[in-house]
Design a protein around this motif. Sequence first.
Motif, PDB file in Angstrom:
ATOM      1  N   MET A   1       0.842  -1.195   0.000  1.00 28.58           N
ATOM      2  CA  MET A   1       0.000   0.000   0.000  1.00 28.58           C
ATOM      3  C   MET A   1       0.882   1.252   0.000  1.00 28.58           C
ATOM      4  O   MET A   1       0.622   2.211  -0.731  1.00 28.58           O
ATOM      5  CB  MET A   1      -0.891  -0.014   1.252  1.00 28.58           C
ATOM      6  N   LEU A   2       1.931   1.225   0.819  1.00 28.27           N
ATOM      7  CA  LEU A   2       2.850   2.356   0.893  1.00 28.27           C
ATOM      8  C   LEU A   2       3.536   2.586  -0.447  1.00 28.27           C
ATOM      9  O   LEU A   2       3.673   3.721  -0.899  1.00 28.27           O
ATOM     10  CB  LEU A   2       3.883   2.132   2.000  1.00 28.27           C
ATOM     11  N   TYR A   3       3.947   1.511  -1.093  1.00 27.32           N
ATOM     12  CA  TYR A   3       4.589   1.645  -2.399  1.00 27.32           C
ATOM     13  C   TYR A   3       3.650   2.337  -3.393  1.00 27.32           C
ATOM     14  O   TYR A   3       4.044   3.274  -4.089  1.00 27.32           O
ATOM     15  CB  TYR A   3       5.026   0.278  -2.938  1.00 27.32           C
ATOM     16  N   ALA A   4       2.401   1.888  -3.438  1.00 25.62           N
ATOM     17  CA  ALA A   4       1.426   2.485  -4.363  1.00 25.62           C
ATOM     18  C   ALA A   4       1.203   3.965  -4.045  1.00 25.62           C
ATOM     19  O   ALA A   4       1.138   4.803  -4.951  1.00 25.62           O
ATOM     20  CB  ALA A   4       0.107   1.719  -4.308  1.00 25.62           C
ATOM     21  N   LEU A   5       1.102   4.288  -2.760  1.00 21.16           N
ATOM     22  CA  LEU A   5       0.894   5.683  -2.366  1.00 21.16           C
ATOM     23  C   LEU A   5       2.094   6.555  -2.717  1.00 21.16           C
ATOM     24  O   LEU A   5       1.936   7.674  -3.199  1.00 21.16           O
ATOM     25  CB  LEU A   5       0.608   5.780  -0.871  1.00 21.16           C
ATOM     26  N   THR A   6       3.299   6.045  -2.475  1.00 25.56           N
ATOM     27  CA  THR A   6       4.491   6.848  -2.761  1.00 25.56           C
ATOM     28  C   THR A   6       4.634   7.076  -4.263  1.00 25.56           C
ATOM     29  O   THR A   6       5.011   8.164  -4.691  1.00 25.56           O
ATOM     30  CB  THR A   6       5.770   6.214  -2.189  1.00 25.56           C
ATOM     31  N   GLU A   7       4.304   6.076  -5.066  1.00 30.16           N
ATOM     32  CA  GLU A   7       4.367   6.254  -6.519  1.00 30.16           C
ATOM     33  C   GLU A   7       3.335   7.290  -6.974  1.00 30.16           C
ATOM     34  O   GLU A   7       3.622   8.125  -7.831  1.00 30.16           O
ATOM     35  CB  GLU A   7       4.159   4.917  -7.238  1.00 30.16           C
ATOM     36  N   ARG A   8       2.131   7.237  -6.393  1.00 27.42           N
ATOM     37  CA  ARG A   8       1.102   8.220  -6.745  1.00 27.42           C
ATOM     38  C   ARG A   8       1.532   9.619  -6.329  1.00 27.42           C
ATOM     39  O   ARG A   8       1.379  10.583  -7.078  1.00 27.42           O
ATOM     40  CB  ARG A   8      -0.232   7.850  -6.092  1.00 27.42           C
ATOM     41  N   LEU A   9       2.096   9.732  -5.125  1.00 28.62           N
ATOM     42  CA  LEU A   9       2.551  11.024  -4.620  1.00 28.62           C
ATOM     43  C   LEU A   9       3.625  11.612  -5.530  1.00 28.62           C
ATOM     44  O   LEU A   9       3.561  12.778  -5.931  1.00 28.62           O
ATOM     45  CB  LEU A   9       3.073  10.878  -3.192  1.00 28.62           C
ATOM     46  N   LEU A  10       4.607  10.809  -5.894  1.00 33.30           N
ATOM     47  CA  LEU A  10       5.685  11.297  -6.759  1.00 33.30           C
ATOM     48  C   LEU A  10       5.170  11.656  -8.149  1.00 33.30           C
ATOM     49  O   LEU A  10       5.639  12.624  -8.760  1.00 33.30           O
ATOM     50  CB  LEU A  10       6.810  10.262  -6.829  1.00 33.30           C
ATOM     51  N   ALA A  11       4.187  10.911  -8.649  1.00 36.32           N
ATOM     52  CA  ALA A  11       3.599  11.237  -9.951  1.00 36.32           C
ATOM     53  C   ALA A  11       2.853  12.566  -9.875  1.00 36.32           C
ATOM     54  O   ALA A  11       2.944  13.389 -10.793  1.00 36.32           O
ATOM     55  CB  ALA A  11       2.658  10.122 -10.401  1.00 36.32           C
ATOM     56  N   GLN A  12       2.122  12.787  -8.780  1.00 36.93           N
ATOM     57  CA  GLN A  12       1.406  14.052  -8.619  1.00 36.93           C
ATOM     58  C   GLN A  12       2.379  15.221  -8.502  1.00 36.93           C
ATOM     59  O   GLN A  12       2.156  16.282  -9.089  1.00 36.93           O
ATOM     60  CB  GLN A  12       0.492  14.005  -7.394  1.00 36.93           C
ATOM     61  N   ILE A  13       3.459  15.022  -7.775  1.00 37.73           N
ATOM     62  CA  ILE A  13       4.471  16.077  -7.658  1.00 37.73           C
ATOM     63  C   ILE A  13       5.067  16.362  -9.030  1.00 37.73           C
ATOM     64  O   ILE A  13       5.243  17.511  -9.424  1.00 37.73           O
ATOM     65  CB  ILE A  13       5.564  15.687  -6.644  1.00 37.73           C
ATOM     66  N   GLY A  14       5.374  15.302  -9.776  1.00 39.99           N
ATOM     67  CA  GLY A  14       5.961  15.453 -11.101  1.00 39.99           C
ATOM     68  C   GLY A  14       5.041  16.148 -12.086  1.00 39.99           C
ATOM     69  O   GLY A  14       5.501  16.835 -12.997  1.00 39.99           O
ATOM     70  N   ALA A  15       3.727  15.971 -11.896  1.00 42.31           N
ATOM     71  CA  ALA A  15       2.764  16.594 -12.804  1.00 42.31           C
ATOM     72  C   ALA A  15       2.656  18.094 -12.572  1.00 42.31           C
ATOM     73  O   ALA A  15       2.199  18.825 -13.443  1.00 42.31           O
ATOM     74  CB  ALA A  15       1.393  15.941 -12.646  1.00 42.31           C
ATOM     75  N   GLY A  16       3.058  18.559 -11.399  1.00 42.44           N
ATOM     76  CA  GLY A  16       3.030  19.989 -11.104  1.00 42.44           C
ATOM     77  C   GLY A  16       1.619  20.527 -10.948  1.00 42.44           C
ATOM     78  O   GLY A  16       0.657  19.796 -10.770  1.00 42.44           O
ATOM     79  N   ALA A  17       1.506  21.822 -11.034  1.00 40.65           N
ATOM     80  CA  ALA A  17       0.236  22.516 -10.816  1.00 40.65           C
ATOM     81  C   ALA A  17      -0.827  22.075 -11.820  1.00 40.65           C
ATOM     82  O   ALA A  17      -2.012  22.048 -11.497  1.00 40.65           O
ATOM     83  CB  ALA A  17       0.434  24.023 -10.882  1.00 40.65           C
ATOM     84  N   ALA A  18      -0.407  21.745 -13.031  1.00 39.71           N
ATOM     85  CA  ALA A  18      -1.376  21.325 -14.048  1.00 39.71           C
ATOM     86  C   ALA A  18      -1.948  19.946 -13.733  1.00 39.71           C
ATOM     87  O   ALA A  18      -3.044  19.608 -14.159  1.00 39.71           O
ATOM     88  CB  ALA A  18      -0.712  21.306 -15.416  1.00 39.71           C
TER      89      ALA A  18
END
Length: 140
Positions: free
Chosen positions: A27-44
């Motif tokens: 679960m933590l792995y999935a959350l961290t990947e989602r978090l990093l993807a959201q950060i990478g996507a930026g404001a858009a």
Amino acid sequence: SLVHSIFSSLVSPLGAPECSASREPQMLYALTERLLAQIGAGAAGCTDAQLGSTFDETDRVLASTHKESIVSFLYASASSLHDCQAMLLAFALRLLDSIPVVRYSMRARCYQTLQLVLRRGELNQLVLDQLGPEGPGLPA
């Protein structure tokens, strides 16, 4: 980044580590990947509220524990523990590496999450010292 490439090879080639007798590490792995993807996507990619929600979920799992003496999950083997350690370190380094591009309003959340990672028992020096070929108390 260089940090990401060095540590990405430490996580199981299938992605999520098979690292515990419990489901929290996956679960933590999935959350961290989602978090990093959201950060990478930026404001858009997402709003502060969406990013904050993912930080909340990630922090909740990082603060959870199966032990009374330290904040740690239960592991079926030393290999499982190693996989989780690698995943935690890779996430911490990737998050740290992304701070310069994170919206200023979310930087404090990055540091808060990094603190939770560093407080995990899996990264405790006592645990690391015990890990030899067959660390004491860990089934082979």
